[in-house]
Design an enzyme around this catalytic site. Structure first.
Site, PDB file in Angstrom:
ATOM      1  N   TYR A  52     -57.454  -0.801  42.414  1.00  0.00           N
ATOM      2  CA  TYR A  52     -56.609  -2.150  42.268  1.00  0.00           C
ATOM      3  C   TYR A  52     -55.523  -2.042  43.323  1.00  0.00           C
ATOM      4  O   TYR A  52     -55.422  -3.176  44.078  1.00  0.00           O
ATOM      5  CB  TYR A  52     -56.135  -2.587  40.914  1.00  0.00           C
ATOM      6  CG  TYR A  52     -55.470  -3.816  40.747  1.00  0.00           C
ATOM      7  CD1 TYR A  52     -55.938  -5.050  41.288  1.00  0.00           C
ATOM      8  CD2 TYR A  52     -53.951  -3.671  40.488  1.00  0.00           C
ATOM      9  CE1 TYR A  52     -55.271  -6.107  40.946  1.00  0.00           C
ATOM     10  CE2 TYR A  52     -53.229  -4.921  40.466  1.00  0.00           C
ATOM     11  CZ  TYR A  52     -53.871  -6.068  40.757  1.00  0.00           C
ATOM     12  OH  TYR A  52     -53.258  -7.344  40.754  1.00  0.00           O
ATOM     13  N   ARG A  87     -59.088  -6.255  39.202  1.00  0.00           N
ATOM     14  CA  ARG A  87     -58.685  -7.112  38.073  1.00  0.00           C
ATOM     15  C   ARG A  87     -60.071  -7.838  37.591  1.00  0.00           C
ATOM     16  O   ARG A  87     -59.878  -8.599  36.575  1.00  0.00           O
ATOM     17  CB  ARG A  87     -57.486  -7.755  38.539  1.00  0.00           C
ATOM     18  CG  ARG A  87     -56.557  -7.108  38.407  1.00  0.00           C
ATOM     19  CD  ARG A  87     -55.933  -6.610  36.833  1.00  0.00           C
ATOM     20  NE  ARG A  87     -54.793  -6.089  37.045  1.00  0.00           N
ATOM     21  CZ  ARG A  87     -54.689  -4.399  36.954  1.00  0.00           C
ATOM     22  NH1 ARG A  87     -55.657  -3.866  37.216  1.00  0.00           N
ATOM     23  NH2 ARG A  87     -53.277  -4.067  36.932  1.00  0.00           N
ATOM     24  N   TYR A 169     -53.125   0.777  34.895  1.00  0.00           N
ATOM     25  CA  TYR A 169     -53.151  -0.253  34.211  1.00  0.00           C
ATOM     26  C   TYR A 169     -52.965  -0.024  32.441  1.00  0.00           C
ATOM     27  O   TYR A 169     -52.025  -0.520  31.672  1.00  0.00           O
ATOM     28  CB  TYR A 169     -54.315  -1.272  34.033  1.00  0.00           C
ATOM     29  CG  TYR A 169     -54.587  -2.355  33.378  1.00  0.00           C
ATOM     30  CD1 TYR A 169     -53.726  -3.547  33.788  1.00  0.00           C
ATOM     31  CD2 TYR A 169     -55.188  -2.464  32.193  1.00  0.00           C
ATOM     32  CE1 TYR A 169     -53.887  -4.791  32.912  1.00  0.00           C
ATOM     33  CE2 TYR A 169     -55.356  -3.459  31.137  1.00  0.00           C
ATOM     34  CZ  TYR A 169     -54.479  -4.720  31.762  1.00  0.00           C
ATOM     35  OH  TYR A 169     -54.721  -5.786  31.126  1.00  0.00           O
TER      36      TYR A 169
END
Length: 201
Positions: A52, A87, A169
């Site tokens: 990401y 995402r 995350y």
């Protein structure tokens, strides 16, 4: 088998066997873009694992240029993509296609995961949870049992990360970044990659 002539890391721990923890489990080896370029340019096989962080940095075009620069040196270059990297599913595949990365050198987790033991250098760009070794090694980890890219099995890992305090995350530490065969290239991902590309050229 991994290339034995890889550039030496700036840490004395680099002579230890791959994936062996350092004496201090929270010590890490920081390197410069020039050192990263030397390590990559002396490899025979490289896998690039984007996460990401690459998407946030909008660094898909410079990573494509790095792949091209390495391939011009007759270095085998492949991309390893985790199915939940980014995402949304497929985000990294879309970004790499946008940057002109050939489809035939982009591999999904289940296509490339058994190959890392034969890879000289893996370049991890903005990925953490998807390459977290605790998913394999620590039953206490919230990631335990999740399929991850086993990048730590490579001869050398170069991981790009904004700082050692930033987490993925899941918000948990990643032991990969502290392993003896991992070098950390810290700072803004795109800026680091631009400098790395300049060194390769």
């Amino acid at each position: 088998t991994p290339n034995p002539n890889l550039a030496a890391s700036s840490s004395s721990a680099a002579s230890a066997s791959p994936a062996t923890p350092k004496a201090d489990p929270f010590s890490y080896t920081a390197i410069t873009p020039a050192q990263a370029a030397l390590t990559l340019s002396t490899a025979k096989s490289v896998v690039i694992v984007p996460g990401y962080g690459l998407a946030v940095a909008k660094a898909q075009f410079v990573i494509a240029d790095i792949a091209n620069a390495l391939r011009k040196r007759n270095i085998s270059v492949r991309f390893g993509i985790h199915p939940v990297a980014g995402r949304m599913p497929g985000q990294l595949n879309i970004l790499l296609a946008e940057a002109g990365v050939p489809y035939e050198i982009v591999f999904e987790l289940d296509e490339i995961n058994d190959d890392f033991g034969d890879v000289d250098v893996t370049l991890v760009v903005g990925a953490s949870d998807t390459v977290n070794s605790d998913a394999e090694d620590s039953e206490e980890s919230s990631l335990y049992g999740m399929p991850v890219l086993k990048v730590w099995q490579s001869g050398k890992v170069i991981a790009l990360k904004r700082s050692m305090s930033s987490k993925g995350y899941a918000g948990i530490p990643n032991p990969l970044f502290f392993k003896s065969n991992t070098d950390m290239l810290l700072g803004d991902a795109k800026e680091s990659l631009v400098q790395l590309l300049a060194e390769l050229n």
